[in-house]
Scaffold this motif. Structure first.
Motif, PDB file in Angstrom:
ATOM      1  N   VAL A  60     -60.552  52.383  82.223  1.00  0.00           N
ATOM      2  CA  VAL A  60     -61.384  51.862  83.306  1.00  0.00           C
ATOM      3  C   VAL A  60     -60.543  50.935  84.171  1.00  0.00           C
ATOM      4  O   VAL A  60     -59.854  50.046  83.660  1.00  0.00           O
ATOM      5  CB  VAL A  60     -62.614  51.101  82.755  1.00  0.00           C
ATOM      6  CG1 VAL A  60     -63.489  50.596  83.907  1.00  0.00           C
ATOM      7  CG2 VAL A  60     -63.427  51.994  81.827  1.00  0.00           C
ATOM      8  N   GLY A  77     -60.615  48.441  87.810  1.00  0.00           N
ATOM      9  CA  GLY A  77     -61.489  47.737  88.731  1.00  0.00           C
ATOM     10  C   GLY A  77     -60.799  47.402  90.033  1.00  0.00           C
ATOM     11  O   GLY A  77     -59.978  48.174  90.536  1.00  0.00           O
ATOM     12  N   VAL A 115     -59.681  47.203  83.200  1.00  0.00           N
ATOM     13  CA  VAL A 115     -60.877  46.595  82.604  1.00  0.00           C
ATOM     14  C   VAL A 115     -60.889  47.016  81.142  1.00  0.00           C
ATOM     15  O   VAL A 115     -61.246  48.152  80.807  1.00  0.00           O
ATOM     16  CB  VAL A 115     -62.166  47.058  83.308  1.00  0.00           C
ATOM     17  CG1 VAL A 115     -63.385  46.408  82.666  1.00  0.00           C
ATOM     18  CG2 VAL A 115     -62.110  46.740  84.801  1.00  0.00           C
ATOM     19  N   GLU A 116     -60.452  46.129  80.270  1.00  0.00           N
ATOM     20  CA  GLU A 116     -60.373  46.452  78.845  1.00  0.00           C
ATOM     21  C   GLU A 116     -61.743  46.321  78.189  1.00  0.00           C
ATOM     22  O   GLU A 116     -62.530  45.440  78.543  1.00  0.00           O
ATOM     23  CB  GLU A 116     -59.371  45.527  78.147  1.00  0.00           C
ATOM     24  CG  GLU A 116     -57.965  45.544  78.733  1.00  0.00           C
ATOM     25  CD  GLU A 116     -57.251  46.877  78.534  1.00  0.00           C
ATOM     26  OE1 GLU A 116     -57.721  47.683  77.704  1.00  0.00           O
ATOM     27  OE2 GLU A 116     -56.239  47.117  79.213  1.00  0.00           O
ATOM     28  N   SER A 117     -62.006  47.200  77.231  1.00  0.00           N
ATOM     29  CA  SER A 117     -63.277  47.149  76.520  1.00  0.00           C
ATOM     30  C   SER A 117     -63.410  45.824  75.786  1.00  0.00           C
ATOM     31  O   SER A 117     -62.517  45.398  75.056  1.00  0.00           O
ATOM     32  CB  SER A 117     -63.376  48.301  75.516  1.00  0.00           C
ATOM     33  OG  SER A 117     -64.600  48.237  74.797  1.00  0.00           O
ATOM     34  N   ASN A 142     -60.438  41.678  88.216  1.00  0.00           N
ATOM     35  CA  ASN A 142     -60.786  43.106  88.209  1.00  0.00           C
ATOM     36  C   ASN A 142     -62.182  43.389  88.750  1.00  0.00           C
ATOM     37  O   ASN A 142     -62.625  44.537  88.778  1.00  0.00           O
ATOM     38  CB  ASN A 142     -60.619  43.703  86.808  1.00  0.00           C
ATOM     39  CG  ASN A 142     -61.510  43.058  85.770  1.00  0.00           C
ATOM     40  OD1 ASN A 142     -62.569  42.516  86.066  1.00  0.00           O
ATOM     41  ND2 ASN A 142     -61.070  43.113  84.514  1.00  0.00           N
ATOM     42  N   THR A 186     -65.202  42.299  87.610  1.00  0.00           N
ATOM     43  CA  THR A 186     -66.347  42.289  86.697  1.00  0.00           C
ATOM     44  C   THR A 186     -67.105  40.955  86.733  1.00  0.00           C
ATOM     45  O   THR A 186     -68.245  40.887  86.280  1.00  0.00           O
ATOM     46  CB  THR A 186     -65.907  42.593  85.255  1.00  0.00           C
ATOM     47  OG1 THR A 186     -64.832  41.713  84.891  1.00  0.00           O
ATOM     48  CG2 THR A 186     -65.438  44.044  85.141  1.00  0.00           C
ATOM     49  N   PHE A 213     -65.473  50.937  90.722  1.00  0.00           N
ATOM     50  CA  PHE A 213     -64.596  51.050  89.563  1.00  0.00           C
ATOM     51  C   PHE A 213     -64.220  52.518  89.390  1.00  0.00           C
ATOM     52  O   PHE A 213     -64.774  53.393  90.067  1.00  0.00           O
ATOM     53  CB  PHE A 213     -65.295  50.533  88.299  1.00  0.00           C
ATOM     54  CG  PHE A 213     -65.653  49.077  88.348  1.00  0.00           C
ATOM     55  CD1 PHE A 213     -64.839  48.126  87.782  1.00  0.00           C
ATOM     56  CD2 PHE A 213     -66.827  48.654  88.976  1.00  0.00           C
ATOM     57  CE1 PHE A 213     -65.160  46.776  87.834  1.00  0.00           C
ATOM     58  CE2 PHE A 213     -67.165  47.309  89.038  1.00  0.00           C
ATOM     59  CZ  PHE A 213     -66.324  46.366  88.466  1.00  0.00           C
ATOM     60  N   SER A 250     -73.659  43.202  79.738  1.00  0.00           N
ATOM     61  CA  SER A 250     -72.579  44.143  79.455  1.00  0.00           C
ATOM     62  C   SER A 250     -73.037  45.554  79.773  1.00  0.00           C
ATOM     63  O   SER A 250     -74.204  45.896  79.581  1.00  0.00           O
ATOM     64  CB  SER A 250     -72.129  44.054  77.992  1.00  0.00           C
ATOM     65  OG  SER A 250     -73.202  44.361  77.116  1.00  0.00           O
ATOM     66  N   TYR A 286     -67.606  51.838  74.924  1.00  0.00           N
ATOM     67  CA  TYR A 286     -66.726  51.071  75.806  1.00  0.00           C
ATOM     68  C   TYR A 286     -67.568  49.999  76.494  1.00  0.00           C
ATOM     69  O   TYR A 286     -68.514  50.307  77.217  1.00  0.00           O
ATOM     70  CB  TYR A 286     -66.084  51.989  76.846  1.00  0.00           C
ATOM     71  CG  TYR A 286     -64.797  51.450  77.428  1.00  0.00           C
ATOM     72  CD1 TYR A 286     -63.568  51.926  76.994  1.00  0.00           C
ATOM     73  CD2 TYR A 286     -64.808  50.467  78.403  1.00  0.00           C
ATOM     74  CE1 TYR A 286     -62.375  51.444  77.514  1.00  0.00           C
ATOM     75  CE2 TYR A 286     -63.632  49.964  78.933  1.00  0.00           C
ATOM     76  CZ  TYR A 286     -62.413  50.461  78.484  1.00  0.00           C
ATOM     77  OH  TYR A 286     -61.240  49.960  79.001  1.00  0.00           O
ATOM     78  N   ILE A 323     -68.088  46.886  79.020  1.00  0.00           N
ATOM     79  CA  ILE A 323     -67.628  46.169  80.216  1.00  0.00           C
ATOM     80  C   ILE A 323     -68.497  44.934  80.375  1.00  0.00           C
ATOM     81  O   ILE A 323     -69.683  45.024  80.689  1.00  0.00           O
ATOM     82  CB  ILE A 323     -67.719  47.060  81.461  1.00  0.00           C
ATOM     83  CG1 ILE A 323     -66.867  48.326  81.285  1.00  0.00           C
ATOM     84  CG2 ILE A 323     -67.285  46.281  82.710  1.00  0.00           C
ATOM     85  CD1 ILE A 323     -67.015  49.316  82.425  1.00  0.00           C
ATOM     86  N   ASN A 324     -67.913  43.774  80.122  1.00  0.00           N
ATOM     87  CA  ASN A 324     -68.660  42.528  80.252  1.00  0.00           C
ATOM     88  C   ASN A 324     -68.741  42.098  81.714  1.00  0.00           C
ATOM     89  O   ASN A 324     -67.758  42.207  82.459  1.00  0.00           O
ATOM     90  CB  ASN A 324     -68.018  41.430  79.407  1.00  0.00           C
ATOM     91  CG  ASN A 324     -68.253  41.640  77.925  1.00  0.00           C
ATOM     92  OD1 ASN A 324     -69.368  41.955  77.504  1.00  0.00           O
ATOM     93  ND2 ASN A 324     -67.214  41.507  77.111  1.00  0.00           N
TER      94      ASN A 324
END
Length: 245
Positions: free
Chosen positions: A12, A14, A20-22, A30, A32, A47, A104, A116, A118-119
């Protein structure tokens, strides 16, 4: 003979192509972390999902989790991404309440990271008016979960211009707008001893100069009593009822 494992992959990206790390914390870098948004006004970020594995990526579910998950939504996520394929998707944040919020986005799939995460984070603020005359002088009140310690807001600016503070509390600030540039949209910047600098990006707009292009009828009896229609651009704010004379 070597044995080769095959598996779908999920990557992922951004803002600006930043990863964008899990499970990573929400980030301004990025995209988020959505920072401050006016309550009821949507912010949409783009994204991308890439299958960097060796088999087709199957996406079996997309959900937003958390107490404030209703503030976010995702669109454009497909059910399948082929090997080497990449697709764009969007996350929208529309705060409905004041203060800081978090949630999330969970993408269920058949890769090595089956859930996965994404916060996401953001904060909603209220504004009694988000526009006014270039001459300034109008009053506005900003509300948020926290703007200062209650009495320690020391400066407020609309763009680069200092605004006169007329009152404040722990979660609100009233000020008088300074004069600004016609047609400009500016940041509202609040500085407090306890919280430092809070920036409400592109939160206030100065009205463009009005222009009248027509009057119908163009003449009439001196006794009056009939309707006259005036046409043009930027003749009033969005609230037409505030035209008094």
């Amino acid at each position: 003979h070597a044995f080769l494992y095959t598996s779908p992959g999920l990557r992922v990206l951004g803002a600006g192509g930043a990863a964008v790390e899990s499970g990573a914390a929400a980030s301004l870098t990025n995209g988020t972390a959505f920072a401050y948004r006016r309550v009821g006004a949507a912010a949409v970020r783009s994204f991308s999902l890439t299958n960097n594995g060796t088999e087709a990526l199957e996406i079996t579910g997309v959900a937003t989790n958390g107490a404030q998950s209703g503030q976010w939504s995702a669109s454009g996520i497909p059910s399948t991404i082929p090997v080497g394929g990449s697709v764009s998707f969007a996350i929208a944040y529309t705060p409905s309440t004041l203060g800081s919020q978090a949630a999330s986005l969970v993408i269920s799939n058949n890769s090595m990271i089956p859930s996965y995460v994404i916060n996401l984070s953001g904060a909603g603020y209220g504004l009694t008016t988000n526009r006014g005359p270039a001459s300034g002088g109008n009053l506005l009140t900003i509300t948020n979960g926290a703007l200062g310690g209650g009495s320690d807001i020391v400066e407020a600016r609309l763009g680069s211009e200092i605004a006169a503070i007329t009152g404040q509390g722990a979660n609100w600030l009233s000020l008088t707008a300074p004069a600004g540039q016609e047609g400009a949209t500016v940041d509202v910047v609040i500085v407090s001893a306890s919280l430092g600098t809070t920036t409400l990006s592109q939160a206030y707009a100065y009205n463009a100069r009005g222009q009248m292009t027509g009057v119908l009828p163009s003449s009439g009896a001196a006794a009056g009593g009939y309707a006259v229609a005036i046409s043009g651009s930027n003749l009033c704010d969005d609230n037409v009822s505030d035209v008094t004379n």
